[in-house]
Design a protein around this motif. Structure first.
Motif, short mmCIF file in Angstrom:
data_model
loop_
_atom_site.label_atom_id
_atom_site.label_comp_id
_atom_site.label_asym_id
_atom_site.label_seq_id
_atom_site.Cartn_x
_atom_site.Cartn_y
_atom_site.Cartn_z
N ALA A 135 0.83 -1.21 0.00
CA ALA A 135 0.00 0.00 0.00
C ALA A 135 0.87 1.26 0.00
CB ALA A 135 -0.93 0.00 1.21
N LYS A 136 1.92 1.26 0.81
CA LYS A 136 2.83 2.40 0.86
C LYS A 136 3.50 2.62 -0.50
CE LYS A 136 4.27 1.85 5.70
NZ LYS A 136 5.41 1.51 6.55
N LEU A 137 3.90 1.53 -1.12
CA LEU A 137 4.58 1.61 -2.41
C LEU A 137 3.67 2.17 -3.50
CD1 LEU A 137 7.17 1.09 -4.01
CD2 LEU A 137 6.32 -1.23 -4.41
N VAL A 138 2.42 1.69 -3.53
CA VAL A 138 1.47 2.19 -4.52
C VAL A 138 1.26 3.69 -4.33
CG1 VAL A 138 -0.96 2.12 -5.24
CG2 VAL A 138 0.33 0.00 -4.93
N GLU A 139 1.07 4.14 -3.10
CA GLU A 139 0.89 5.57 -2.83
C GLU A 139 2.13 6.37 -3.24
OE1 GLU A 139 -0.45 6.42 1.13
OE2 GLU A 139 -2.19 5.11 0.93
N ARG A 140 3.29 5.80 -3.02
CA ARG A 140 4.54 6.48 -3.40
C ARG A 140 4.64 6.62 -4.92
NH1 ARG A 140 8.48 10.01 -2.53
NH2 ARG A 140 10.53 9.30 -3.14
N LEU A 141 4.39 5.53 -5.62
CA LEU A 141 4.58 5.54 -7.07
C LEU A 141 3.49 6.31 -7.81
CD1 LEU A 141 5.81 1.88 -7.65
CD2 LEU A 141 7.18 3.96 -7.38
N ILE A 142 2.28 6.37 -7.25
CA ILE A 142 1.18 7.06 -7.92
C ILE A 142 1.05 8.51 -7.46
CG2 ILE A 142 -1.34 7.13 -8.18
CD1 ILE A 142 -1.28 4.08 -8.25
N GLN A 143 1.19 8.74 -6.15
CA GLN A 143 0.94 10.08 -5.60
C GLN A 143 2.21 10.77 -5.09
OE1 GLN A 143 -2.02 9.37 -2.60
NE2 GLN A 143 -3.59 8.88 -4.10
N GLY A 144 3.33 10.06 -5.05
CA GLY A 144 4.57 10.66 -4.56
C GLY A 144 4.67 10.73 -3.05
N THR A 145 3.81 10.01 -2.35
CA THR A 145 3.80 10.03 -0.88
C THR A 145 5.06 9.36 -0.33
OG1 THR A 145 1.39 9.82 -0.97
CG2 THR A 145 2.46 9.40 1.16
N PRO A 146 5.88 10.11 0.42
CA PRO A 146 7.06 9.47 1.00
C PRO A 146 6.67 8.49 2.11
CG PRO A 146 7.06 11.85 1.41
CD PRO A 146 5.78 11.51 0.71
N PHE A 147 7.53 7.50 2.33
CA PHE A 147 7.27 6.56 3.42
C PHE A 147 8.59 6.02 3.97
CE2 PHE A 147 7.50 3.66 -0.18
CZ PHE A 147 8.15 2.55 0.33
N GLU A 148 8.50 5.51 5.18
CA GLU A 148 9.63 4.83 5.80
C GLU A 148 9.15 3.47 6.26
OE1 GLU A 148 11.71 6.93 8.86
OE2 GLU A 148 11.66 8.82 7.74
N MET A 149 10.04 2.52 6.24
CA MET A 149 9.71 1.19 6.74
C MET A 149 9.76 1.20 8.26
SD MET A 149 9.04 -0.19 3.91
CE MET A 149 8.58 -1.75 4.62
N ASN A 150 8.94 0.36 8.88
CA ASN A 150 8.85 0.31 10.33
C ASN A 150 9.02 -1.13 10.80
OD1 ASN A 150 8.40 1.00 13.00
ND2 ASN A 150 6.19 0.92 12.80
N PHE A 151 10.24 -1.64 10.71
CA PHE A 151 10.51 -3.01 11.12
C PHE A 151 10.69 -3.05 12.63
CE2 PHE A 151 12.51 -2.91 6.76
CZ PHE A 151 11.42 -3.47 6.14
N GLN A 152 10.03 -4.02 13.26
CA GLN A 152 10.06 -4.11 14.72
C GLN A 152 10.72 -5.38 15.24
OE1 GLN A 152 5.92 -3.75 15.71
NE2 GLN A 152 5.72 -1.88 14.52
N ARG A 153 10.89 -6.37 14.34
CA ARG A 153 11.43 -7.66 14.79
C ARG A 153 12.41 -8.21 13.76
NH1 ARG A 153 6.02 -7.79 15.84
NH2 ARG A 153 5.42 -8.92 13.98
N ALA A 154 13.35 -8.98 14.27
CA ALA A 154 14.22 -9.75 13.39
C ALA A 154 13.42 -10.94 12.85
CB ALA A 154 15.44 -10.24 14.15
#
Length: 183
Positions: A135-154
């Motif tokens: 979902a983040k990627l689609v918003e980035r590629l279509i609307q230019g919405t920046p995002f960061e990944m939020n990894f919480q576990r190994a």
């Protein structure tokens, strides 16, 4: 000499080898590392770096994936500049990408590339606590919405080398009873 011997075998060699359209690649020992990322308006983002465990030497069969990768910083420092040049040359923009490479002598050498999502990366992202990548990627590629990944576990994923048959496993930990499972 070895290549000529292979080229002249008839029975099991595909026609591309017999007709000389063969790619010979240098073998590089090192850490096999995979990347999931995207390019947006010419700028490359590395979204996930994970290690690939291989077995069945000399074949590169993938038997496990590990996040975080001990090659994370090296790959993130080298890949964007390499791929920005590559993508400009081939005309790729506003797209996801995945690649596999080997870290050898401090250099990340890419040997596999696809302008697509990696199913292994998707699995790792979900289990690490950030299941919204698509979902983040689609918003980035279509609307230019920046995002960061939020990894919480190994995350460690391994294929077990088990003989055919029935097995029962119990997975326990201090998190909760929901991790108890039977296979």
């Amino acid at each position: 000499e070895q290549l000529e011997a292979i080229r002249h075998q008839d029975r099991f060699v595909p026609p591309t080898v017999r007709d000389h359209s063969l790619i010979v690649q240098q073998y590089l020992p090192g850490a096999v590392t995979s990347v999931q990322g995207h390019v947006y308006n010419g700028k490359v983002s590395v979204d996930l770096v994970y290690s690939i465990e291989a077995d069945a030497y000399p074949y590169g069969a993938e038997t496990g994936f590990v996040y975080p990768s001990d090659q994370d910083q090296l790959v993130r420092s080298q890949l964007p500049e390499q791929f920005e040049k590559f993508f400009k040359h081939v005309g790729l923009d506003n797209s996801p990408f995945m690649c596999d490479g080997i870290v050898h002598d401090g250099v990340y050498h890419v040997f596999d590339f696809g302008a697509r999502l990696s199913t292994s990366a998707q699995m790792i992202m979900t289990h690490s606590g950030d299941g919204d990548y698509s979902a983040k990627l689609v918003e980035r590629l279509i609307q230019g919405t920046p995002f960061e990944m939020n990894f919480q576990r190994a995350v460690v994923f391994r294929q077990l080398k088990l003989a055919p048959g029935e097995y029962q496993f119990e997975i326990t930990g201090n998190r909760s009873e929901e991790h108890t499972s039977e296979l």
